[in-house]
Design a protein around this motif. Structure first.
Motif, short mmCIF file in Angstrom:
data_model
loop_
_atom_site.label_atom_id
_atom_site.label_comp_id
_atom_site.label_asym_id
_atom_site.label_seq_id
_atom_site.Cartn_x
_atom_site.Cartn_y
_atom_site.Cartn_z
N ILE A 98 0.94 -1.36 0.13
CA ILE A 98 -0.07 0.05 -0.01
C ILE A 98 0.95 1.39 -0.15
O ILE A 98 0.66 2.20 -0.89
N ALA A 99 1.85 1.27 0.82
CA ALA A 99 2.56 2.36 0.94
C ALA A 99 3.52 2.53 -0.27
O ALA A 99 3.63 3.60 -0.78
N ALA A 100 3.97 1.31 -0.80
CA ALA A 100 4.85 1.63 -2.09
C ALA A 100 3.89 1.97 -3.34
O ALA A 100 4.62 2.72 -4.20
N LEU A 118 3.94 5.77 -3.24
CA LEU A 118 4.98 6.25 -3.72
C LEU A 118 4.97 6.10 -5.31
O LEU A 118 5.37 7.26 -5.76
N TRP A 119 4.63 5.08 -5.71
CA TRP A 119 4.59 4.77 -7.22
C TRP A 119 3.58 5.95 -7.98
O TRP A 119 3.94 6.70 -8.99
N LEU A 120 2.40 6.12 -7.22
CA LEU A 120 1.37 7.11 -7.51
C LEU A 120 2.03 8.66 -7.76
O LEU A 120 1.80 9.27 -8.78
N TRP A 121 2.77 8.80 -6.79
CA TRP A 121 3.53 10.16 -6.67
C TRP A 121 4.67 10.48 -7.72
O TRP A 121 4.93 11.10 -8.80
N TRP A 144 -5.32 11.93 3.02
CA TRP A 144 -5.88 10.38 3.29
C TRP A 144 -5.02 9.31 2.97
O TRP A 144 -5.26 8.26 3.51
N ASP A 145 -4.52 9.63 1.65
CA ASP A 145 -3.70 8.33 1.20
C ASP A 145 -2.37 8.18 2.12
O ASP A 145 -2.10 7.01 2.45
N LEU A 146 -1.82 9.38 2.83
CA LEU A 146 -0.71 9.10 3.62
C LEU A 146 -1.19 8.65 4.87
O LEU A 146 -0.49 7.86 5.40
N PHE A 147 -2.25 8.93 5.55
CA PHE A 147 -2.92 8.41 6.60
C PHE A 147 -3.01 6.85 6.45
O PHE A 147 -2.56 6.35 7.30
N LEU A 200 -1.09 4.12 8.40
CA LEU A 200 -1.52 3.02 9.18
C LEU A 200 -1.54 1.60 8.70
O LEU A 200 -1.00 0.66 9.49
N ALA A 201 -1.33 1.43 7.42
CA ALA A 201 -1.12 0.02 6.81
C ALA A 201 0.22 -0.44 7.22
O ALA A 201 0.80 -1.50 7.47
N LEU A 202 1.29 0.18 7.45
CA LEU A 202 2.88 0.21 7.64
C LEU A 202 2.83 -0.32 9.20
O LEU A 202 3.49 -1.28 9.42
#
Length: 112
Positions: free
Chosen positions: A72-74, A77-80, A90-93, A97-99
């Motif tokens: 999810i976090a990666a 990062l790809w999105l960006w 909300w993406d960052l939160f 949370l997933a990490l």
């Protein structure tokens, strides 16, 4: 190398390989790129699967569950970086949370 550092490298490499492999299919099927993109994505997906077998977990399901948070976090990062879309708060939160959840799953003390 400490187990946490090794685990971070394994999951980061797996996430990169999976995202590259899946994006190759996305580019072919959703963006009209050549089918050669999909062909190029297959080795990346093989590397992804191999890397997950190196995760320090006693059971595949636990390794996959913990990996899900990293993925999810990666993906954000790809999105960006690859797609040029800055993740919103909300993406960052959600990614953070997933990490945290992935860390709990992977590193929690367990009884035998």
């Amino acid at each position: 190398m400490p187990i946490v550092v090794t685990t971070v490298f394994i999951y980061a490499g797996a996430a990169l390989a999976e995202i590259v492999g899946c994006f190759a299919f996305w580019a072919w099927l959703r963006q009209g790129q050549s089918p050669m993109w999909a062909l190029a994505g297959v080795p990346a997906l093989v590397v992804f699967a191999w890397l997950l077998t190196l995760a320090p977990a006693d059971h595949a399901g636990r390794a996959y569950a913990a990996y899900g948070g990293v993925y999810i976090a990666a993906s954000l990062l790809w999105l960006w970086l690859a797609e040029g879309r800055v993740p919103d708060r909300w993406d960052l939160f959600g990614g953070a949370l997933a990490l945290v959840a992935a860390s709990i799953i992977l590193f929690a003390p367990r009884s035998a």
